[in-house]
Write an enzyme that holds these catalytic residues in place. Structure first.
Site, PDB file in Angstrom:
ATOM      1  N   ASP A 191       0.757  -1.246   0.000  1.00 23.04           N
ATOM      2  CA  ASP A 191       0.000   0.000   0.000  1.00 23.04           C
ATOM      3  C   ASP A 191       0.797   1.311   0.000  1.00 23.04           C
ATOM      4  O   ASP A 191       0.576   2.168  -0.828  1.00 23.04           O
ATOM      5  CB  ASP A 191      -0.933   0.031   1.214  1.00 23.04           C
ATOM      6  CG  ASP A 191      -1.742  -1.249   1.341  1.00 23.04           C
ATOM      7  OD1 ASP A 191      -1.627  -2.121   0.471  1.00 23.04           O
ATOM      8  OD2 ASP A 191      -2.501  -1.354   2.313  1.00 23.04           O
ATOM      9  N   GLU A 216       2.902  -9.313  11.676  1.00 21.00           N
ATOM     10  CA  GLU A 216       2.542  -8.921  10.309  1.00 21.00           C
ATOM     11  C   GLU A 216       3.807  -8.576   9.513  1.00 21.00           C
ATOM     12  O   GLU A 216       3.918  -8.887   8.338  1.00 21.00           O
ATOM     13  CB  GLU A 216       1.602  -7.706  10.396  1.00 21.00           C
ATOM     14  CG  GLU A 216       0.973  -7.262   9.103  1.00 21.00           C
ATOM     15  CD  GLU A 216       0.056  -6.059   9.302  1.00 21.00           C
ATOM     16  OE1 GLU A 216      -0.034  -5.557  10.446  1.00 21.00           O
ATOM     17  OE2 GLU A 216      -0.561  -5.629   8.320  1.00 21.00           O
TER      18      GLU A 216
HETATM   19  C1  9WN Z   1      -5.851  -2.548   2.813  1.00 16.98           C
HETATM   20  C2  9WN Z   1      -4.760  -7.552   4.898  1.00 16.98           C
HETATM   21  C3  9WN Z   1      -4.188  -6.439   4.068  1.00 16.98           C
HETATM   22  C4  9WN Z   1      -3.104  -6.929   3.096  1.00 16.98           C
HETATM   23  C5  9WN Z   1      -2.356  -5.770   2.448  1.00 16.98           C
HETATM   24  C6  9WN Z   1      -1.837  -4.849   3.547  1.00 16.98           C
HETATM   25  C7  9WN Z   1      -2.992  -4.359   4.409  1.00 16.98           C
HETATM   26  C8  9WN Z   1      -5.143  -3.110   4.046  1.00 16.98           C
HETATM   27  C9  9WN Z   1      -5.093  -2.043   5.117  1.00 16.98           C
HETATM   28  O1  9WN Z   1      -3.662  -5.464   4.983  1.00 16.98           O
HETATM   29  O2  9WN Z   1      -3.839  -3.554   3.613  1.00 16.98           O
HETATM   30  O3  9WN Z   1      -6.045  -3.553   1.874  1.00 16.98           O
HETATM   31  O4  9WN Z   1      -6.148  -1.689   5.638  1.00 16.98           O
HETATM   32  O5  9WN Z   1      -3.998  -1.533   5.443  1.00 16.98           O
HETATM   33  O6  9WN Z   1      -1.132  -3.791   2.999  1.00 16.98           O
HETATM   34  O7  9WN Z   1      -1.308  -6.259   1.657  1.00 16.98           O
HETATM   35  O8  9WN Z   1      -3.705  -7.696   2.107  1.00 16.98           O
HETATM   36  O9  9WN Z   1      -3.741  -8.271   5.521  1.00 16.98           O
END
Ligand code: 9WN
Length: 448
Positions: free
Chosen positions: A174, A410
């Site tokens: 992100d 994470e």
């Molecule tokens: C937005 C769920 C997700 C991962 C992504 C990570 C994070 C979300 C957020 O979490 O993104 O999709 O709200 O920050 O960047 O890679 O799929 O684990």
């Protein structure tokens, strides 16, 4: 050490998945991400595949409940949960405006890296029950076909085999520095932003999470989609963020390649799988490879310019065999260089998200420095493909060491010596893909 032995580690990893299992899918983690995420589910299924084939299948099938009629597989399938504090939730996405959104499931309106074909290949490989595996491939094949068709039809405007992402969330990485320039072109004072309330920085630590300006941009893009009712033609012209990411495309090519093998195995047509994955594999090399720096770059379609990548996403295309065997050396050198392996006096765990000599490095912040297990796992697969067993073994050992020492975080700090004043636990704990890919490393038969 959080876990004394590898046996304990394996049991604990299975425990994390059991903890996050909801009955039909696995949450990435309990509080921060309480719904079903697209590429998370693919990675999670791979872990289950080693000890519970049916659960792996349920995980994947439950994700496709959210598939749009045009084939798009959304990045989140929401579940009814009054306790959920996730932003943006279904009411903010307003996907009911979209003609193609499903009515039976609540979803977001964007996608994520298409790992599912690759995941299916792994779980099929891990099961002894060939009859059941065949049945599952026949069931999922048309859904994965529609997902790939969507990407090639709507996200590859030049028909060059490279699809674009239209939101940083679609890339999965992100707040990667790779998107900084696109974000700089956005001026929040020139637009009317919808009122919104972040939850992530209240649940997670503020200094680990993206900035407010990042979020303003995320929300701004989302508002563009809503205003155009998610209509593909309109978004093609009005979405300001259109980037060809090497990792997203490499995953697409690898999944396509895996699906061509599975299609052949069940006697289904293989032509489209082979044609598309070959085209993407080659286009990655032709357009995005930089032999001097030993990395694949991204391409910004909105301004038709290369984005030189200093992130580990630029190394991922080896999963799809995008380099001829005799041209992989510069990429391997880059992994071994101080940029990713650290200096003798400050060695790093493989592999930081961003080159350690990059001024934008922030070792605690999300996709701007830490080590992520899914990135390590993908790189490991790519290294095996090229016979780079020593580096692959280092990646596996570093990853298992980090998890064994700090738990199923994470993400992890990249430096081997903990810098003063920095807490070692980054992001959420009990994180599902950290657990599932740890299981794969501990249980796969071809581990090096
Ligand atoms: C937005 C769920 C997700 C991962 C992504 C990570 C994070 C979300 C957020 O979490 O993104 O999709 O709200 O920050 O960047 O890679 O799929 O684990």
């Amino acid at each position: 050490m959080a876990y004394a032995t590898r046996e304990e580690l394996l049991a604990a990893a299975q425990g994390v998945l059991a903890h996050n299992w909801t009955g039909s899918f696995t949450k990435p983690t309990e509080h921060l991400y309480p719904h079903q995420w697209n590429w998370d589910s693919g990675f999670i299924a791979i872990g289950y595949g080693h000890y519970d084939f049916e659960r792996a299948v349920t995980e994947l099938k439950s994700l496709y409940r959210g598939q749009w009629r045009n084939g798009m597989l959304p990045h989140i399938v929401f579940r009814e949960d009054p306790q959920s504090r996730y932003f943006p939730g279904p009411d903010f996405w307003e996907t009911h405006r979209a003609e193609d959104a499903p009515t039976a499931a609540m979803t977001s309106g964007i996608t994520q890296p298409p790992v599912q074909g690759w995941a299916l290949w792994h779980i099929v490989r891990a099961t002894k029950d060939r009859r059941r595996a065949r049945e599952v491939v026949n069931e999922l094949l048309p859904l994965i076909r529609a997902q790939h068709e969507y990407l090639y039809l709507y996200r590859d405007p030049n028909k060059e085999g490279l699809v674009y992402v239209r939101h940083p969330w679609e890339s999965g990485t992100d707040n990667s520095p790779a998107w900084d320039d696109a974000l700089k072109r956005f001026d929040p004072s020139e637009v009317v932003l919808p009122v919104y309330q972040r939850q992530d920085n209240q649940i997670g630590k503020v200094n680990h999470r993206p900035t407010q300006r990042d979020y303003d941009y995320y929300v701004y893009l989302l508002d563009v989609y809503r205003r155009y009712s998610y209509e593909e033609g309109a978004l093609e012209s009005h979405c300001p963020f259109r980037i060809q990411d090497p990792m997203f495309n490499a995953i697409l090519a690898r999944s396509g390649e895996c699906m061509s093998e599975l299609a052949e195995w069940v006697g289904a047509p293989t032509d489209s799988w082979v044609r598309q994955s070959t085209m993407t594999r080659r286009a990655l090399y032709d357009k995005l490879w930089d032999p001097q720096r030993g990395t694949f770059d991204a391409w910004d379609l909105a301004i038709e310019q290369r984005i030189p990548l200093e992130t580990n996403s630029g190394l991922i295309p080896i999963i799809a065999g995008s380099l001829p065997n005799d041209e992989v050396a510069p990429l391997l050198r880059r992994i071994e260089s101080p940029a990713f392996s650290g200096e003798p006096q400050s060695p790093a765990f493989l592999i930081p998200t961003l080159a350690l000599n990059d001024p934008r490095l922030d070792i605690e912040k999300y996709w701007r420095g830490p080590v992520w297990i899914n990135m390590n796992w993908m790189l490991y697969e790519g290294l095996l493909r090229y016979g780079a067993y020593d580096t692959a073994a280092r990646i596996r050992e570093d990853s298992l060491h980090l998890i064994q020492t700090y738990g199923f975080q994470e993400y992890f700090l990249p430096y081997q010596q903990l810098p003063a004043g920095v807490a070692p636990h980054l992001g959420a704990g009990k994180f599902s893909w950290t657990a599932s890919l740890c299981i794969d490393w501990l249980m796969r038969s071809d581990a090096v």
